[in-house]
Design a protein around this motif. Structure first.
Motif, short mmCIF file in Angstrom:
data_model
loop_
_atom_site.label_atom_id
_atom_site.label_comp_id
_atom_site.label_asym_id
_atom_site.label_seq_id
_atom_site.Cartn_x
_atom_site.Cartn_y
_atom_site.Cartn_z
N UNK A 174 0.83 -1.20 0.00
CA UNK A 174 0.00 0.00 0.00
C UNK A 174 0.87 1.26 0.00
N UNK A 175 1.95 1.22 0.77
CA UNK A 175 2.88 2.35 0.79
C UNK A 175 3.49 2.57 -0.60
N UNK A 278 -5.73 7.03 0.69
CA UNK A 278 -4.93 5.96 1.30
C UNK A 278 -5.77 5.15 2.27
N UNK A 279 -6.51 5.81 3.13
CA UNK A 279 -7.33 5.10 4.12
C UNK A 279 -8.45 4.32 3.43
N UNK A 280 -9.00 4.87 2.35
CA UNK A 280 -10.04 4.16 1.61
C UNK A 280 -9.46 2.91 0.95
N UNK A 281 -8.25 3.01 0.40
CA UNK A 281 -7.60 1.85 -0.22
C UNK A 281 -7.26 0.79 0.82
N UNK A 284 -10.46 -1.04 1.55
CA UNK A 284 -10.83 -1.91 0.44
C UNK A 284 -9.99 -3.18 0.41
N UNK A 285 -8.70 -3.04 0.71
CA UNK A 285 -7.79 -4.19 0.69
C UNK A 285 -7.75 -4.95 2.01
#
Length: 305
Positions: A174-175, A278-281, A284-285
């Motif tokens: 994610x980063x 970022x927080x939404x991704x 989702x993941x």
């Protein structure tokens, strides 16, 4: 050598060719839980964590082990199995290693990973305005100490083992997806110790919202009973000069932030413009992520309620 002894970063970095680097780290420790399989799996996740914290993907490892000669072979087998299966989950090949006799079990990995040079995550890359995101809760040290004191319930241990055996792979991916630049993993020097390493390296201050910091469900109970490991007080002694606490935060709550962690999460700096996405991704993941503070001008960490 791009990153070595002169840097506080989590691993060494060697340039291989145009744009590609090799990231190398090692870690090993004595048992933190009673179950030998879990011990081996935690040791692997912890050893690989420094590679993930640099923005690299591990691919190869060597085992470093010290096992008592009179240890039942079934226990040794389970330790090694836990280490091997967690490494396999990470896509890491264990290509050998070295074992010696010792009075107390110790195990870990020398881990290698590949990364793009322009995607390396570093401790000194925080910028004022960055939002601080943590990917695992805190309280592993106080809970495993409670286990040693025979004061931890089975569900307490199951909870912390679940977190300690969780790879930091998805957090690192994610980063990389959001092209972050600043990260570290939270381990023996505690949340505040490793946060200070980042702040000092980047010459910035941090503002931490205590109410936003995640803790395992039993952490406060064990903290109030003062079941901290000795390392928590060592961390407090060394780092408290760099931390200012709001008076509303109690002594037990303060020491929890100095609690040494094993295989803790990543602490990352996310640019303010990207934090919502970022927080939404992360949601989702299904990657746990907590927004716990921000980078501010200054030369200390301020902890507010």
């Amino acid at each position: 050598m791009l990153i070595g002894l002169e840097s506080p970063d989590d691993a060494a970095v060697w340039r291989l060719d145009d744009g590609r680097v090799l990231v190398i780290s090692t870690d090993f420790f004595t048992p933190v839980v009673d179950d030998p399989y879990d011990y081996g799996a935690i040791a692997a996740a912890n050893s690989l964590s420094d590679v993930y914290a640099m923005g690299a993907m591990p691919f190869l490892a060597l085992t470093v082990a010290a096992l008592p000669p009179d240890l039942d072979v079934s226990i040794s087998r389970e330790i090694i199995r836990g280490l091997a299966e967690k490494s396999a989950e990470a896509g890491v090949v264990i290509a050998g290693g070295h074992t010696i006799n010792d009075k107390e079990p110790k195990i870990g990995l020398v881990a290698l990973g590949f990364a793009s040079e322009d995607a390396i995550l570093r401790k000194d890359a925080l910028q004022v305005g960055d939002q601080l995101v943590l990917t695992k809760p805190i309280g592993f040290g106080v809970t495993t100490t409670a286990l040693k004191q025979e004061q931890a319930a089975p569900e307490d241990i199951a909870e912390v083992v679940g977190w300690m055996t969780r790879l930091n792979r998805d957090a690192a991916l994610l980063a990389l997806q959001f092209k972050l630049r600043a990260a570290t993993d939270i381990t023996g020097f505690s949340f505040l110790g490793h946060a200070w390493e980042m702040a000092e390296a980047a010459q910035v201050g941090l503002k931490i919202r205590y109410s936003a910091v995640p803790f395992v469900s039993c952490a406060r109970e064990h903290a109030l009973a003062w079941r901290f490991p000795g390392g928590a007080f060592d961390n407090q002694h060394y780092y408290q000069q760099h931390v200012s606490f709001d008076p509303q935060i109690t002594d037990a709550e303060r020491v929890l932030l100095f609690d040494p962690q094993t295989s803790g999460g990543l602490l990352m700096g996310v640019p303010r413009a990207d934090v919502d996405a970022f927080m939404a991704a992360a949601k989702t993941s299904k990657q746990p992520a907590w927004l716990i503070g921000e980078v501010v001008p200054g030369d200390q960490i301020v902890v507010v309620p």
